[in-house]
Design a protein around this motif. Sequence first.
Motif, PDB file in Angstrom:
ATOM      1  N   GLY A  51      13.574  47.735  33.048  1.00  0.00           N
ATOM      2  CA  GLY A  51      14.427  48.663  32.321  1.00  0.00           C
ATOM      3  C   GLY A  51      15.219  49.539  33.261  1.00  0.00           C
ATOM      4  O   GLY A  51      15.318  49.263  34.454  1.00  0.00           O
ATOM      5  N   GLU A  52      15.786  50.633  32.709  1.00  0.00           N
ATOM      6  CA  GLU A  52      16.640  51.538  33.476  1.00  0.00           C
ATOM      7  C   GLU A  52      16.071  52.956  33.422  1.00  0.00           C
ATOM      8  O   GLU A  52      16.475  53.756  32.566  1.00  0.00           O
ATOM      9  N   PRO A  53      15.147  53.324  34.298  1.00  0.00           N
ATOM     10  CA  PRO A  53      14.531  54.651  34.221  1.00  0.00           C
ATOM     11  C   PRO A  53      15.529  55.799  34.311  1.00  0.00           C
ATOM     12  O   PRO A  53      15.356  56.827  33.650  1.00  0.00           O
ATOM     13  N   THR A  54      16.585  55.640  35.109  1.00  0.00           N
ATOM     14  CA  THR A  54      17.538  56.733  35.275  1.00  0.00           C
ATOM     15  C   THR A  54      18.151  57.147  33.951  1.00  0.00           C
ATOM     16  O   THR A  54      18.442  58.333  33.737  1.00  0.00           O
ATOM     17  N   GLU A  55      18.365  56.205  33.050  1.00  0.00           N
ATOM     18  CA  GLU A  55      18.983  56.495  31.764  1.00  0.00           C
ATOM     19  C   GLU A  55      17.970  56.621  30.633  1.00  0.00           C
ATOM     20  O   GLU A  55      18.129  57.441  29.735  1.00  0.00           O
ATOM     21  N   GLU A  56      16.922  55.812  30.659  1.00  0.00           N
ATOM     22  CA  GLU A  56      15.980  55.787  29.543  1.00  0.00           C
ATOM     23  C   GLU A  56      14.937  56.899  29.609  1.00  0.00           C
ATOM     24  O   GLU A  56      14.503  57.406  28.575  1.00  0.00           O
ATOM     25  N   ALA A  57      14.511  57.255  30.819  1.00  0.00           N
ATOM     26  CA  ALA A  57      13.488  58.293  30.996  1.00  0.00           C
ATOM     27  C   ALA A  57      13.741  58.985  32.324  1.00  0.00           C
ATOM     28  O   ALA A  57      13.072  58.696  33.319  1.00  0.00           O
ATOM     29  N   PRO A  58      14.731  59.893  32.381  1.00  0.00           N
ATOM     30  CA  PRO A  58      15.145  60.480  33.663  1.00  0.00           C
ATOM     31  C   PRO A  58      14.011  61.114  34.462  1.00  0.00           C
ATOM     32  O   PRO A  58      13.984  60.996  35.690  1.00  0.00           O
ATOM     33  N   THR A  59      13.072  61.775  33.795  1.00  0.00           N
ATOM     34  CA  THR A  59      11.953  62.376  34.519  1.00  0.00           C
ATOM     35  C   THR A  59      11.154  61.315  35.253  1.00  0.00           C
ATOM     36  O   THR A  59      10.666  61.539  36.369  1.00  0.00           O
ATOM     37  N   LEU A  60      11.016  60.138  34.661  1.00  0.00           N
ATOM     38  CA  LEU A  60      10.298  59.037  35.294  1.00  0.00           C
ATOM     39  C   LEU A  60      11.016  58.594  36.567  1.00  0.00           C
ATOM     40  O   LEU A  60      10.369  58.262  37.569  1.00  0.00           O
ATOM     41  N   HIS A  61      12.346  58.599  36.552  1.00  0.00           N
ATOM     42  CA  HIS A  61      13.107  58.268  37.764  1.00  0.00           C
ATOM     43  C   HIS A  61      12.735  59.220  38.896  1.00  0.00           C
ATOM     44  O   HIS A  61      12.542  58.804  40.045  1.00  0.00           O
ATOM     45  N   LEU A  62      12.624  60.511  38.591  1.00  0.00           N
ATOM     46  CA  LEU A  62      12.292  61.494  39.621  1.00  0.00           C
ATOM     47  C   LEU A  62      10.857  61.319  40.104  1.00  0.00           C
ATOM     48  O   LEU A  62      10.576  61.498  41.290  1.00  0.00           O
TER      49      LEU A  62
END
Length: 788
Positions: free
Chosen positions: A399-410
């Motif tokens: 998936g795309e963490p930056t867009e779908e779950a931004p906190t997860l990207h960090l």
Amino acid sequence: MVRVTVNDRTVEVPGGTSVMDAIFHAGYDVPLFCAEKHLSPIGACRMCLVKTGSPRKGPDGQFILENGQPKIFWMPKLSAACITAVSDGMVIDTLSDEVKHAQSGMVELTLFNHPLDCPTCDKGGACELQDRSYEYGLVEKFYQPDPMELPLYTRFEMTRRHVDKHHTLSPFIVLDRERCIHCKRCVRYFEEIPGDEVLDFIERGVHTFINSEDDGLPSNFTGNIVDICPVGALLDQTARFRARNWEYDSTETTSMDDACGAAITVDARSGLLERIRAAERREVNEVWISDAARFGHQWVNENRVCTPLVRRDGKLVEATWDEALKAIRQGLDGVAPADVGVYLAGNSTLEEGLAALELTAALGTAHRDFQGRTAYPTTGFAPASFEELLDAEFVLVLGEPTEEAPTLHLRLSEYIRGLKPAAKLNHGTPFADLNIKERMPRLNHKLALFSAYPTPTARWAGASAVHAPGAEAALLAALLGEAEAPAGLGEPLAWVKARLAASQRVVLVLGAGVLNQPEAAIKARQLAERSGARVMCMTPAANARGLEALGLFPGKGGAGWTEAGPRAVYYAYLPTEAQLKAAAFRILHLTHRHPLAEKYADVVLPNQTAYEKRGHTLNLEGRVLPLEPAGINNGEADGAVAALGLLAEALGVKTPVRLVRQATRLLVEKHKLPAALERWLPKSTGWTATEADATTGTLYLRPTMWRREQRVGAVARVVEIKLEMSPATARSQGLADGYLVELALPEGVERLEVKTVAGLPDGVMYVPALGAWAGRRVEAKILVGGEA
């Protein structure tokens, strides 16, 4: 643990703790500008200068004594407390004249070129420089040569420097270069948190300034630099000059912009939502939030539905709640209770979900659901926590963490550097975690990522690829050894299989593209069970896990949130036009007016935004998070608990839930809801996933962190909505860059510009979902098109 003495107090702190945090732990204070939670300490500002020393042992192995006590051997020069680690037996002095003189001198140097903007600066009242100047700036004994004369409050005799005061870094952020004190917090933030190296120092000496070489700030996490800037140099343009800091009514609550549940502070003034800031929640977002959570609030104040509306003579007119009750009772006359549908928004609270569940149970209707529910239940997976994510040996993202779950990207940025949150001390989170260093190497072997659209998170992965939407099932089948790898994915999938076999602690992250394909989701569950992996589901609905856990999904024969069916419907969001047409009586519970509501609604009830709700939500790791209402003027608006109570009264049924506090109490008693910040992992049977649930089509509604209603003001200038495709796909459709087309989307017809992007899979077109339809494929219906 090591023992250190701060002035006259001896305390124990973990080894590796900074001197600065040992001072705070002991109950003393020290000035600081450069150190910030979760950023690397660099000792650049020299504000936190302190005197350090320690006892020494002689040749006999005993401490060298002085006056019967171990002699303290002081360091020849003062040390920067934020970059110096404690050692056992260390002695720290923060109160001597030598230390006070150095700190006062650093305040004077910092103020040397700083403008006197306090009466007009937005940071006034919340400015660290104001605090440091008051606490440490003037020590009279150093600035009063003649005791018979007044002290010299300033030795400044020349003109301060004058530079650009309104330098726009982006539509969201403005830089006042005169106020910048060159602490480097913002530079380190971009490098170390989202991993976007976009800011740096330019020029030298007095000419030094912060700037970006690129046009704007290419990141989804720019707003955090406003919070960490110690002065008024970096300001939020959406809230600039809206109020002084002491005039805000501040409320700490939970962001419902995505499924992570970041903590936010909502600042309101005179009943209007003016500003969103990050709040600290160590377990979830630490102290960072996405730009969508911070800047996507301007729509709240515009075009609100403040009173009930009922249809009279073909038009919606303002009415009272009693008149709305009468209209609902008349509209439902002759409608069987089993023909009534109840549909909540994806950001509804657990209390609202329970109210809907109890009402539909009393009515005996199977027509119930929530917007954004995926085709496969997320409660079918054992959820991973962020602590388990940081402790994992390998993480596979689909998936795309930056867009779908931004906190997860960090948090993945933290994970890929081998970092974990520092242990709390007496003063909370350490200000200077010495484990964090500048330009730490990325441990790429710990991460693999496959997505249907390019994502910035992929740059940290040891194996990554962009695949066509719908290829997730084949990809997972290859990892399970059930099929050959899809074309072009053989090598990266072989690498992933080897890493899965060699890892004991695995976390699997699934995006909406997988969860909306039952076949792919079932294979993902098999992979998780085979590898012992915990799973994080990035759902389009903020409270998907909680609403599913309660059982708020269609019963046997019931219509889902994407379908038409019930004769009379209650929607707590705006459905599609086809769904509105299919119903005979429509109750819309909305926060804002909309043309579709004006055209089809029989009754419109005023709803609360997520910033105005009281209750609880469940995030993607299964953690219970609280919501508190901010002081926003919403007229007579009320939440779904009250609206469903009104519907129950109109239908003549009794439910145990009429008030939010009743619902909270019932959640605790009946469903064993734990306290806030604890995890709740109830077992849910879910619904039967069928192939009919999976959608097919050549148009992929790709996930975005922004929602459609947020596209007002500055957000509208930043968020592009274009029809994207590969050059080959454009040629096959007779399209080219810059063409304008009218495209039929689930939420209506939109006029979009065509944009070709090299590297996208052929045969697929992409458009931002901007909401609950993320991760779904539909048929691309281009109505008209041509050159712009």
